[in-house]
Design a protein around this motif. Structure first.
Motif, PDB file in Angstrom:
ATOM      1  N   TYR A  84      42.426  20.846  -6.141  1.00 55.31           N
ATOM      2  CA  TYR A  84      41.713  20.643  -4.881  1.00 55.31           C
ATOM      3  C   TYR A  84      40.447  19.800  -5.066  1.00 55.31           C
ATOM      4  CZ  TYR A  84      44.800  24.085  -2.671  1.00 55.31           C
ATOM      5  OH  TYR A  84      45.882  24.751  -2.163  1.00 55.31           O
ATOM      6  N   TYR A  87      42.072  16.176  -5.460  1.00 51.87           N
ATOM      7  CA  TYR A  87      42.674  15.791  -4.178  1.00 51.87           C
ATOM      8  C   TYR A  87      42.041  16.626  -3.057  1.00 51.87           C
ATOM      9  CZ  TYR A  87      46.109  13.863  -7.374  1.00 51.87           C
ATOM     10  OH  TYR A  87      46.718  13.180  -8.395  1.00 51.87           O
ATOM     11  N   HIS A  89      41.529  16.245   0.046  1.00 54.22           N
ATOM     12  CA  HIS A  89      42.216  16.331   1.338  1.00 54.22           C
ATOM     13  C   HIS A  89      43.265  17.451   1.328  1.00 54.22           C
ATOM     14  CE1 HIS A  89      44.709  13.649  -1.097  1.00 54.22           C
ATOM     15  NE2 HIS A  89      45.732  14.055  -0.364  1.00 54.22           N
ATOM     16  N   ALA A  90      43.795  17.786   0.155  1.00 56.92           N
ATOM     17  CA  ALA A  90      44.753  18.890   0.062  1.00 56.92           C
ATOM     18  C   ALA A  90      44.050  20.243   0.089  1.00 56.92           C
ATOM     19  CB  ALA A  90      45.575  18.766  -1.212  1.00 56.92           C
ATOM     20  N   ILE A  92      41.341  21.035   2.032  1.00 55.93           N
ATOM     21  CA  ILE A  92      40.588  21.360   3.249  1.00 55.93           C
ATOM     22  C   ILE A  92      41.476  21.648   4.444  1.00 55.93           C
ATOM     23  CG2 ILE A  92      38.515  20.114   2.549  1.00 55.93           C
ATOM     24  CD1 ILE A  92      39.465  17.759   4.270  1.00 55.93           C
ATOM     25  N   ASN A  93      42.762  21.745   4.238  1.00 53.44           N
ATOM     26  CA  ASN A  93      43.656  21.989   5.369  1.00 53.44           C
ATOM     27  C   ASN A  93      43.957  23.489   5.515  1.00 53.44           C
ATOM     28  OD1 ASN A  93      45.760  22.659   3.566  1.00 53.44           O
ATOM     29  ND2 ASN A  93      46.269  20.495   3.343  1.00 53.44           N
ATOM     30  N   ARG A  94      44.719  23.807   6.534  1.00 51.53           N
ATOM     31  CA  ARG A  94      45.067  25.213   6.810  1.00 51.53           C
ATOM     32  C   ARG A  94      45.864  25.854   5.688  1.00 51.53           C
ATOM     33  NH1 ARG A  94      46.935  25.405  12.926  1.00 51.53           N
ATOM     34  NH2 ARG A  94      44.851  25.544  13.774  1.00 51.53           N
ATOM     35  N   LEU A  95      46.749  25.078   5.080  1.00 53.33           N
ATOM     36  CA  LEU A  95      47.551  25.617   3.987  1.00 53.33           C
ATOM     37  C   LEU A  95      46.675  26.056   2.820  1.00 53.33           C
ATOM     38  CD1 LEU A  95      50.542  23.100   3.969  1.00 53.33           C
ATOM     39  CD2 LEU A  95      50.562  25.480   4.746  1.00 53.33           C
ATOM     40  N   ALA A  96      45.674  25.256   2.484  1.00 55.15           N
ATOM     41  CA  ALA A  96      44.777  25.603   1.385  1.00 55.15           C
ATOM     42  C   ALA A  96      43.964  26.856   1.712  1.00 55.15           C
ATOM     43  CB  ALA A  96      43.843  24.437   1.075  1.00 55.15           C
ATOM     44  N   LYS A  97      43.510  26.963   2.945  1.00 57.63           N
ATOM     45  CA  LYS A  97      42.752  28.159   3.348  1.00 57.63           C
ATOM     46  C   LYS A  97      43.641  29.396   3.290  1.00 57.63           C
ATOM     47  CE  LYS A  97      39.556  25.592   6.191  1.00 57.63           C
ATOM     48  NZ  LYS A  97      39.162  25.204   7.538  1.00 57.63           N
ATOM     49  N   ASN A 145      51.851  22.819   0.063  1.00 62.00           N
ATOM     50  CA  ASN A 145      50.672  21.992   0.328  1.00 62.00           C
ATOM     51  C   ASN A 145      50.626  20.800  -0.619  1.00 62.00           C
ATOM     52  OD1 ASN A 145      48.177  21.063   1.222  1.00 62.00           O
ATOM     53  ND2 ASN A 145      47.025  22.656   0.200  1.00 62.00           N
ATOM     54  N   ASN A 149      50.955  17.022   0.750  1.00 60.08           N
ATOM     55  CA  ASN A 149      49.726  16.241   0.826  1.00 60.08           C
ATOM     56  C   ASN A 149      49.451  15.324  -0.354  1.00 60.08           C
ATOM     57  OD1 ASN A 149      48.454  17.061   3.383  1.00 60.08           O
ATOM     58  ND2 ASN A 149      48.660  19.091   2.470  1.00 60.08           N
TER      59      ASN A 149
END
Length: 153
Positions: A84, A87, A89-90, A92-97, A145, A149
């Motif tokens: 993370y 990358y 951008h991978a 900060i998305n919903r999948l990462a959260k 994710n 991404n």
């Protein structure tokens, strides 16, 4: 070739110029990656403390707990944090959260339930199974994710 005491292959100014020309710019880690790495270090501390306690007591009953904390807590979270960071951008998305919360809620529950089971409390099995499923789903979400991404350049 004879030695000449006045000959200086590199004077101080040249050396200073060479050093600055080879420096690479510092890239800071993403805030998301830093959170993952900090959490991983907390799990590392717990895993090392448990390992020391087992070694000092010569009681290795909780070895599976030690392994889960070190592999899922330290190694897996540290690697996710590095991914993370590289990358962002991978990360900060919903999948990462979702990955973050599923991992950090399931692992402590799994650790406690596994400890209870190893100490003879069979009633912990359903809680252990549920926490393992949540942890596994978190890893599947991480994989999804990454494949979604991280594109080839």
């Amino acid at each position: 070739m004879r030695w000449n005491p006045k000959h200086r292959p590199f004077d101080f100014q040249q050396r200073e110029t060479m050093q600055t020309s080879f420096q690479t710019p510092q890239k800071s880690l993403s805030p998301v990656g830093i959170i993952w790495l900090r959490m991983a270090v907390l799990y590392l501390i717990v895993g090392v403390a448990l390992g020391i306690a087992m070694g000092a007591s010569e009681n290795f009953t909780l070895r599976p707990v030690h392994v889960h904390v070190n592999l899922l807590g330290w190694a897996t979270m540290a690697l996710a944090g590095l991914v993370y960071s590289v990358y962002p951008h991978a990360g900060i998305n919903r999948l990462a959260k979702l990955h973050f919360w599923m991992t950090n809620l399931s692992l402590p529950v799994m650790t406690i339930a596994l400890t209870l089971l190893l100490l003879g409390q069979r009633a912990a099995i359903p809680v252990l199974a549920a926490s393992e499923i949540v942890a596994a789903l978190g890893i599947v979400i991480f994989a999804f994710n990454i494949f979604l991404n991280l594109k080839k350049n």
